[in-house]
Scaffold this motif. Structure first.
Motif, PDB file in Angstrom:
ATOM      1  N   VAL A 142       5.346   7.182 -16.833  1.00 43.42           N
ATOM      2  CA  VAL A 142       7.108   7.244 -16.220  1.00 43.42           C
ATOM      3  C   VAL A 142       8.009   6.496 -16.364  1.00 43.42           C
ATOM      4  O   VAL A 142       9.080   6.724 -17.155  1.00 43.42           O
ATOM      5  N   GLY A 143       7.511   5.494 -15.396  1.00 42.85           N
ATOM      6  CA  GLY A 143       8.473   5.066 -15.232  1.00 42.85           C
ATOM      7  C   GLY A 143       9.201   5.014 -13.751  1.00 42.85           C
ATOM      8  O   GLY A 143       8.338   6.525 -13.471  1.00 42.85           O
ATOM      9  N   ARG A 144       8.880   4.074 -13.040  1.00 42.65           N
ATOM     10  CA  ARG A 144       9.290   4.324 -11.898  1.00 42.65           C
ATOM     11  C   ARG A 144      10.391   3.909 -10.812  1.00 42.65           C
ATOM     12  O   ARG A 144      11.790   3.801 -11.926  1.00 42.65           O
ATOM     13  N   THR A 145      11.151   4.820  -9.939  1.00 36.55           N
ATOM     14  CA  THR A 145      12.579   4.622  -9.865  1.00 36.55           C
ATOM     15  C   THR A 145      11.933   3.847  -8.353  1.00 36.55           C
ATOM     16  O   THR A 145      11.779   3.868  -7.367  1.00 36.55           O
ATOM     17  N   LEU A 146      13.622   2.636  -8.207  1.00 40.40           N
ATOM     18  CA  LEU A 146      14.060   2.294  -7.087  1.00 40.40           C
ATOM     19  C   LEU A 146      14.958   2.949  -6.365  1.00 40.40           C
ATOM     20  O   LEU A 146      16.123   3.033  -7.036  1.00 40.40           O
ATOM     21  N   GLY A 151      14.815  -0.587  -1.557  1.00 45.76           N
ATOM     22  CA  GLY A 151      13.994   0.129  -0.199  1.00 45.76           C
ATOM     23  C   GLY A 151      12.359   0.617  -1.293  1.00 45.76           C
ATOM     24  O   GLY A 151      12.157  -0.543  -2.189  1.00 45.76           O
ATOM     25  N   ARG A 152      12.579   1.744  -1.094  1.00 48.37           N
ATOM     26  CA  ARG A 152      10.923   2.391  -1.933  1.00 48.37           C
ATOM     27  C   ARG A 152      10.484   2.440  -3.091  1.00 48.37           C
ATOM     28  O   ARG A 152      11.272   2.642  -4.310  1.00 48.37           O
ATOM     29  N   ILE A 153       9.390   1.975  -3.847  1.00 52.17           N
ATOM     30  CA  ILE A 153       9.403   2.299  -5.079  1.00 52.17           C
ATOM     31  C   ILE A 153       8.561   3.552  -5.219  1.00 52.17           C
ATOM     32  O   ILE A 153       7.144   3.512  -4.831  1.00 52.17           O
ATOM     33  N   THR A 154       9.486   4.461  -5.661  1.00 55.37           N
ATOM     34  CA  THR A 154       8.551   5.271  -6.418  1.00 55.37           C
ATOM     35  C   THR A 154       8.309   5.993  -8.051  1.00 55.37           C
ATOM     36  O   THR A 154       8.744   5.495  -8.407  1.00 55.37           O
ATOM     37  N   GLY A 155       7.205   7.242  -7.794  1.00 54.70           N
ATOM     38  CA  GLY A 155       6.771   7.213  -9.175  1.00 54.70           C
ATOM     39  C   GLY A 155       5.548   6.473  -9.638  1.00 54.70           C
ATOM     40  O   GLY A 155       4.981   5.894  -9.521  1.00 54.70           O
ATOM     41  N   THR A 156       5.063   7.033 -10.965  1.00 61.26           N
ATOM     42  CA  THR A 156       3.852   6.205 -11.426  1.00 61.26           C
ATOM     43  C   THR A 156       4.587   5.568 -13.195  1.00 61.26           C
ATOM     44  O   THR A 156       5.446   5.571 -12.966  1.00 61.26           O
ATOM     45  N   GLY A 186       9.590  -2.316 -17.869  1.00 59.63           N
ATOM     46  CA  GLY A 186       9.339  -0.963 -18.180  1.00 59.63           C
ATOM     47  C   GLY A 186       8.755  -0.721 -16.747  1.00 59.63           C
ATOM     48  O   GLY A 186       8.886   0.465 -16.413  1.00 59.63           O
ATOM     49  N   SER A 187       8.539  -1.831 -15.856  1.00 61.30           N
ATOM     50  CA  SER A 187       8.543  -1.428 -13.678  1.00 61.30           C
ATOM     51  C   SER A 187       9.720  -0.292 -13.700  1.00 61.30           C
ATOM     52  O   SER A 187       9.548   0.633 -12.434  1.00 61.30           O
ATOM     53  N   VAL A 188      10.848  -0.712 -13.452  1.00 63.15           N
ATOM     54  CA  VAL A 188      12.231   0.166 -12.696  1.00 63.15           C
ATOM     55  C   VAL A 188      12.712   0.972 -13.878  1.00 63.15           C
ATOM     56  O   VAL A 188      13.414   0.311 -14.482  1.00 63.15           O
ATOM     57  N   THR A 189      12.492   2.394 -14.314  1.00 64.56           N
ATOM     58  CA  THR A 189      13.488   2.644 -15.330  1.00 64.56           C
ATOM     59  C   THR A 189      14.600   3.757 -14.801  1.00 64.56           C
ATOM     60  O   THR A 189      16.041   3.844 -15.749  1.00 64.56           O
ATOM     61  N   LYS A 222       0.672  -1.240   0.037  1.00 63.67           N
ATOM     62  CA  LYS A 222      -0.232  -0.201   0.032  1.00 63.67           C
ATOM     63  C   LYS A 222       0.962   1.258   0.165  1.00 63.67           C
ATOM     64  O   LYS A 222       0.709   2.022  -0.348  1.00 63.67           O
ATOM     65  N   THR A 223       1.542   1.508   0.556  1.00 61.62           N
ATOM     66  CA  THR A 223       2.583   2.036   0.954  1.00 61.62           C
ATOM     67  C   THR A 223       3.907   2.285  -0.221  1.00 61.62           C
ATOM     68  O   THR A 223       3.913   2.902  -0.524  1.00 61.62           O
ATOM     69  N   LYS A 224       3.660   1.323  -0.793  1.00 60.51           N
ATOM     70  CA  LYS A 224       5.514   1.059  -1.671  1.00 60.51           C
ATOM     71  C   LYS A 224       6.084   1.451  -1.363  1.00 60.51           C
ATOM     72  O   LYS A 224       7.477   1.793  -1.820  1.00 60.51           O
ATOM     73  N   TYR A 225       6.394   1.243   0.181  1.00 61.07           N
ATOM     74  CA  TYR A 225       8.224   1.176   0.761  1.00 61.07           C
ATOM     75  C   TYR A 225       8.895  -0.099   0.121  1.00 61.07           C
ATOM     76  O   TYR A 225       9.466   0.373  -0.756  1.00 61.07           O
ATOM     77  N   MET A 226       8.175  -1.397  -0.204  1.00 64.84           N
ATOM     78  CA  MET A 226       9.240  -2.011  -0.607  1.00 64.84           C
ATOM     79  C   MET A 226       8.053  -3.039  -1.175  1.00 64.84           C
ATOM     80  O   MET A 226       7.648  -4.001  -0.319  1.00 64.84           O
ATOM     81  N   ASP A 227       8.327  -4.013  -1.952  1.00 65.53           N
ATOM     82  CA  ASP A 227       7.649  -4.614  -2.744  1.00 65.53           C
ATOM     83  C   ASP A 227       8.452  -6.232  -1.957  1.00 65.53           C
ATOM     84  O   ASP A 227       9.390  -6.085  -1.918  1.00 65.53           O
ATOM     85  N   PRO A 228       7.586  -6.870  -1.332  1.00 60.86           N
ATOM     86  CA  PRO A 228       7.704  -8.060  -0.428  1.00 60.86           C
ATOM     87  C   PRO A 228       8.871  -9.486  -1.376  1.00 60.86           C
ATOM     88  O   PRO A 228       9.710  -9.470  -1.062  1.00 60.86           O
TER      89      PRO A 228
END
Length: 151
Positions: A64-68, A56-61, A99-102, A29-35
């Motif tokens: 555009v692509g997300r950041t790990l 750690g956390r995965i951020t972004g939409t 394209g999950s993590v750019t 829910k918090t997108k902190y870390m994908d277990p």
């Protein structure tokens, strides 16, 4: 005379098992870390990089692509991970989907990423081990090793 008794209660679940489900839902829910990413990190990053970093956390939409965010203990580990960013992005996208993590951001957290290896090579014995300097260095090494195990 017949007595009515209650059936025995079931034991409560182990706290680790009960908490794991709660924390997994919260992390998603918090997108902190994908277990699942954390569980597969050693195979995705390889043993060398997995020992130096933790996801750690995965951020972004998704558009555009997300950041790990990767957490590393120090600058040397950050440099090592930074040199392998492209390989990590490919490996993570192969696992999570194209394209999950750019982008990967390396953060120095100051905490050890993984416990030290037990089979790490020991420094060779020098010829001066019987001298006062050699014994002082040996006691210094022992104190450092003891301090490292007690973190």
């Amino acid at each position: 005379m017949k007595r009515n008794t209650r059936p025995a209660r079931m034991a409560p679940p182990a706290i680790g098992r009960a908490g794991a489900g709660v924390f997994a839902v919260l992390a998603k829910k918090t997108k902190y870390m994908d277990p699942s990413l954390a569980g597969h990190w050693p195979t995705l990053a390889g043993p060398r990089l997995a020992a130096l970093s933790r996801p750690g956390r995965i951020t972004g939409t998704g558009r555009v692509g997300r950041t790990l965010e990767l957490h590393v203990p120090n600058g040397a580990a950050a440099a090592e991970v930074q040199m392998n960013i492209d390989t990590l992005v490919k490996s993570i996208n192969a696992y999570l989907g194209p394209g999950s993590v750019t982008r990967i951001v390396v953060l120095q957290s100051g905490k050890r990423a993984a416990p030290p290896r037990e089979n790490a090579p020991k420094p060779p014995k020098s010829e001066d081990d019987d001298s006062p300097l050699g014994s002082a260095l040996a006691s210094f090494r022992a104190a450092i090793n003891k301090r490292g195990d007690g973190n």
